[in-house]
Enzyme design. Structure first.
Site, PDB file in Angstrom:
ATOM      1  N   ARG A  45       0.867  -1.188   0.000  1.00 42.11           N
ATOM      2  CA  ARG A  45       0.000   0.000   0.000  1.00 42.11           C
ATOM      3  C   ARG A  45       0.896   1.228   0.000  1.00 42.11           C
ATOM      4  O   ARG A  45       2.122   1.123   0.092  1.00 42.11           O
ATOM      5  CB  ARG A  45      -1.031   0.007   1.146  1.00 42.11           C
ATOM      6  CG  ARG A  45      -0.681  -0.665   2.428  1.00 42.11           C
ATOM      7  CD  ARG A  45       0.438  -0.040   3.195  1.00 42.11           C
ATOM      8  NE  ARG A  45       0.230   1.389   3.375  1.00 42.11           N
ATOM      9  CZ  ARG A  45       1.181   2.262   3.614  1.00 42.11           C
ATOM     10  NH1 ARG A  45       2.454   1.871   3.681  1.00 42.11           N
ATOM     11  NH2 ARG A  45       0.944   3.537   3.775  1.00 42.11           N
ATOM     12  N   GLY A  46       0.269   2.405  -0.116  1.00 40.14           N
ATOM     13  CA  GLY A  46       1.048   3.629  -0.250  1.00 40.14           C
ATOM     14  C   GLY A  46       1.161   3.960  -1.733  1.00 40.14           C
ATOM     15  O   GLY A  46       1.490   3.081  -2.546  1.00 40.14           O
ATOM     16  N   ALA A  47       0.899   5.226  -2.071  1.00 44.23           N
ATOM     17  CA  ALA A  47       0.741   5.611  -3.477  1.00 44.23           C
ATOM     18  C   ALA A  47       1.896   5.193  -4.402  1.00 44.23           C
ATOM     19  O   ALA A  47       1.660   4.508  -5.408  1.00 44.23           O
ATOM     20  CB  ALA A  47       0.487   7.120  -3.543  1.00 44.23           C
ATOM     21  N   ARG A  88      -7.518   0.193  -6.707  1.00 44.01           N
ATOM     22  CA  ARG A  88      -7.747   1.264  -5.719  1.00 44.01           C
ATOM     23  C   ARG A  88      -7.878   2.591  -6.473  1.00 44.01           C
ATOM     24  O   ARG A  88      -7.062   2.892  -7.349  1.00 44.01           O
ATOM     25  CB  ARG A  88      -6.589   1.311  -4.701  1.00 44.01           C
ATOM     26  CG  ARG A  88      -6.477   0.013  -3.881  1.00 44.01           C
ATOM     27  CD  ARG A  88      -5.575   0.161  -2.693  1.00 44.01           C
ATOM     28  NE  ARG A  88      -6.157   1.024  -1.681  1.00 44.01           N
ATOM     29  CZ  ARG A  88      -5.462   1.516  -0.652  1.00 44.01           C
ATOM     30  NH1 ARG A  88      -4.168   1.243  -0.530  1.00 44.01           N
ATOM     31  NH2 ARG A  88      -6.052   2.286   0.246  1.00 44.01           N
ATOM     32  N   ASP A 238      -1.675  11.027  -1.735  1.00 45.19           N
ATOM     33  CA  ASP A 238      -2.104  10.034  -2.719  1.00 45.19           C
ATOM     34  C   ASP A 238      -2.463  10.675  -4.047  1.00 45.19           C
ATOM     35  O   ASP A 238      -2.443  10.024  -5.087  1.00 45.19           O
ATOM     36  CB  ASP A 238      -3.291   9.232  -2.177  1.00 45.19           C
ATOM     37  CG  ASP A 238      -2.811   8.312  -1.075  1.00 45.19           C
ATOM     38  OD1 ASP A 238      -2.715   8.784   0.088  1.00 45.19           O
ATOM     39  OD2 ASP A 238      -2.457   7.162  -1.371  1.00 45.19           O
ATOM     40  N   ASN A 248      -4.936  12.608   1.055  1.00 39.88           N
ATOM     41  CA  ASN A 248      -4.050  11.690   1.789  1.00 39.88           C
ATOM     42  C   ASN A 248      -4.933  10.915   2.764  1.00 39.88           C
ATOM     43  O   ASN A 248      -6.151  11.120   2.836  1.00 39.88           O
ATOM     44  CB  ASN A 248      -2.938  12.471   2.508  1.00 39.88           C
ATOM     45  CG  ASN A 248      -1.848  11.555   3.038  1.00 39.88           C
ATOM     46  OD1 ASN A 248      -1.351  10.680   2.318  1.00 39.88           O
ATOM     47  ND2 ASN A 248      -1.466  11.718   4.291  1.00 39.88           N
ATOM     48  N   LYS A 249      -4.317  10.039   3.517  1.00 39.60           N
ATOM     49  CA  LYS A 249      -5.039   9.165   4.440  1.00 39.60           C
ATOM     50  C   LYS A 249      -6.057   9.934   5.291  1.00 39.60           C
ATOM     51  O   LYS A 249      -5.777  11.035   5.759  1.00 39.60           O
ATOM     52  CB  LYS A 249      -4.016   8.459   5.330  1.00 39.60           C
ATOM     53  CG  LYS A 249      -4.565   7.495   6.348  1.00 39.60           C
ATOM     54  CD  LYS A 249      -5.503   6.455   5.773  1.00 39.60           C
ATOM     55  CE  LYS A 249      -4.937   5.680   4.600  1.00 39.60           C
ATOM     56  NZ  LYS A 249      -5.969   4.932   3.838  1.00 39.60           N
TER      57      LYS A 249
HETATM   58  O1  MRU Z   1      -4.440   3.297   2.271  1.00 44.24           O
HETATM   59  P1  MRU Z   1      -2.958   3.460   2.150  1.00 44.24           P
HETATM   60  O2  MRU Z   1      -2.189   2.845   3.269  1.00 44.24           O
HETATM   61  O3  MRU Z   1      -2.459   3.017   0.780  1.00 44.24           O
HETATM   62  O4  MRU Z   1      -2.735   5.024   2.238  1.00 44.24           O
HETATM   63  C1  MRU Z   1      -1.451   5.524   2.165  1.00 44.24           C
HETATM   64  C2  MRU Z   1      -1.369   6.972   2.396  1.00 44.24           C
HETATM   65  O5  MRU Z   1      -2.344   7.667   2.542  1.00 44.24           O
HETATM   66  C3  MRU Z   1      -0.010   7.548   2.373  1.00 44.24           C
HETATM   67  O6  MRU Z   1       0.084   8.640   3.247  1.00 44.24           O
HETATM   68  C4  MRU Z   1       0.278   8.033   0.971  1.00 44.24           C
HETATM   69  O7  MRU Z   1       0.182   7.013   0.029  1.00 44.24           O
HETATM   70  C5  MRU Z   1       1.583   8.690   0.997  1.00 44.24           C
HETATM   71  S1  MRU Z   1       2.891   8.070   0.136  1.00 44.24           S
HETATM   72  C6  MRU Z   1       3.378   9.532  -0.848  1.00 44.24           C
END
Ligand code: MRU
Length: 351
Positions: A45-47, A88, A238, A248-249
């Protein structure tokens, strides 16, 4: 370095982030469908990590094809892209990576490349994206370190670290780089309900690097700010719209408002692949709705009464006006972001 994801002769190997911090185990994906499933399950996970994973998923699709010619492979290639794109919706890096692969494939098709050439070229592009991501994180770290206090508390939300990228990280890359320069930073990591990326992942990777870290519940940030324990906030993103509004999250928006109220700078660190100039403002960013079970259950145990209403958006949008600076591998941007983003895009086009 933290092995978030890596290409192996057997397939793509993912560090299983759903098992951290208690267990360090790996999942091997040998087909593009398995890569998609791994993204959906949040094993990765993470963009930026999602984007590069999709690129490797396409490389696996090419590797496994039974097609004998590029023309025969073309409809299958599109199906693979559509399949991975459906995993996603919020992180634009996913679509950025897929579009980049589509552009590569289009050129290969036009030049009459063989299947073997296509397989090699697509895999090479995925490897390039992987290497570029690490380089971007290092550059963001170098640019962003100047913004960090010489000494003090830095709050982060979710995990925008090595685990959200191919290594080093975005928000955590900025922190790592500041620490490498001798800054005495104490990280406060929001636990980040409901998936606990902060408590489980940010804390795990910062502990591995011996960076002093304290996990707090999301509802404690205001109190800590009022006590003067937080000197800066840095988070990832994101998707950043053309006007600087940043998805973002979930919970990031409230942190940004709290930071403004307490006169604390709120920074966003993200690679250029997270910037979506085709989306005018944050209102147009699609927000993923996550399964209700993430809220109804905690550590495998039901914590809400049967039948209660549940809302679980995975992300929120922080309006650009709350953001003190956006750190990218190309440099640090300041408001007005619409102008700054356009200018930096034009400058890169001219290189
Ligand atoms: O749902 P996730 O864990 O994929 O969400 C991740 C985030 O929101 C991160 O903060 C985001 O991807 C930052 S990485 C530049």
């Amino acid at each position: 370095m933290i092995p978030t994801l890596s290409w192996t002769p057997e397939g793509v190997r993912f560090l299983d982030q759903t098992k951290l911090p208690l267990e360090e185990s790996y999942v091997l994906a040998t087909t593009y469908e398995e890569v998609a499933a791994v993204i959906v399950a949040m094993v990765v996970r993470g963009a930026p990590a999602i984007g590069v994973s999709a690129a490797y998923g396409i490389a696996l699709g090419a590797k496994n094809t039974k097609a004998r010619t590029a023309q025969e492979f073309a409809p299958e290639f599109e199906r693979i892209c559509v399949w991975l794109a459906a995993t996603r919706p919020t992180a634009v890096n996913l679509f950025w990576a897929i579009h980049r692969m589509q552009a590569v494939f289009k050129t290969l098709l036009a030049t009459g490349a063989s299947i073997v050439q296509i397989q090699r070229r697509i895999l090479a592009e995925a490897h390039t994206m992987y290497a570029e991501d690490i380089a971007a994180c290092k550059a963001m770290g170098a640019h962003g370190a100047d913004l960090m206090p010489d000494e003090g508390g830095v709050l982060t939300h979710c995990n925008a670290g090595a685990l959200a990228s191919c290594g080093y990280g975005m928000a955590l890359g900025v922190i790592r780089s500041a620490v490498e320069r001798g800054k005495k930073i104490h990280v406060y990591a929001d636990e980040t309900r409901p998936f606990l990326q902060g408590a489980r992942l940010t804390a795990w990777e910062l502990m591995a690097d011996h960076i002093p870290t304290t996990v707090i519940c999301d509802n404690m940030a205001a109190s800590l700010m009022r006590q003067g324990k937080i000197q800066a906030v840095v988070v990832g993103a994101d998707r950043i719209a053309a006007n600087g509004d940043t998805a973002n999250k979930i919970g990031t928006y409230s942190v940004a408002i709290l930071a403004r109220e307490h006169g604390i700078p709120f920074y966003v660190a993200a690679p250029w692949s997270t910037i979506d100039l085709a989306t005018a403002t944050g209102d147009q960013i699609p927000i993923e709705e996550r399964p209700a079970k993430e809220v109804t259950h905690h550590a495998g145990k039901q914590v809400t009464p049967d039948g209660v209403g549940i809302c679980n958006p995975g992300f929120d949008v922080t309006p650009a006006k709350y953001i003190a600076a956006i750190v990218t591998e190309r440099g640090v941007l300041r408001a007005p972001y619409a102008k700054a983003l356009k200018k930096m895009e034009l400058a890169a086009d001219q290189v």
